[in-house]
Design an enzyme around this catalytic site. Sequence first.
Site, PDB file in Angstrom:
ATOM      1  N   CYS A   1       0.834  -1.208   0.000  1.00  0.00           N
ATOM      2  CA  CYS A   1       0.000   0.000   0.000  1.00  0.00           C
ATOM      3  C   CYS A   1       0.865   1.253   0.000  1.00  0.00           C
ATOM      4  O   CYS A   1       1.486   1.586   1.008  1.00  0.00           O
ATOM      5  CB  CYS A   1      -0.907  -0.052   1.233  1.00  0.00           C
ATOM      6  SG  CYS A   1      -1.610   1.516   1.733  1.00  0.00           S
TER       7      CYS A   1
ATOM      8  N   CYS B   1      -0.004   4.027   2.534  1.00  0.00           N
ATOM      9  CA  CYS B   1       0.339   3.690   3.921  1.00  0.00           C
ATOM     10  C   CYS B   1       1.672   4.323   4.322  1.00  0.00           C
ATOM     11  O   CYS B   1       1.870   4.687   5.474  1.00  0.00           O
ATOM     12  CB  CYS B   1       0.406   2.173   4.119  1.00  0.00           C
ATOM     13  SG  CYS B   1      -1.205   1.362   3.973  1.00  0.00           S
TER      14      CYS B   1
END
Length: 113
Positions: A37, A40
């Site tokens: 991700c 993130c």
Amino acid sequence: METGMNKGVKAITDAEFENEVMQAGSPVLIYFWASWCGPCRLMSPLINLAADTYSDRLKVVKMEVDPNPATVKQYQVEGVPALRLIQGEQLLASTEGVIAKDKLLDLLDTHLN
């Protein structure tokens, strides 16, 4: 590098969830993330900041979504990054996606004061 038990962000698993979150004496901010991700990576410094700023009244843990499907399902995490603020059995706040620093601090201030 950690200075105290409550300092910093602790990575936990489904198996540790009951003990680390449900049994915590304070509110717990759970940060759901994934290695794949990109966004993130933007959230991680903010999560660390929250852990440092609120270390006296907030526990901060992080859970990688792929290895921990039970908690992901329990808290209906649709995408990452995601945050859940929990005290005991109660879900106090929930966010999906990247949020700005001021929004995160507002959210925490609202529930921790």
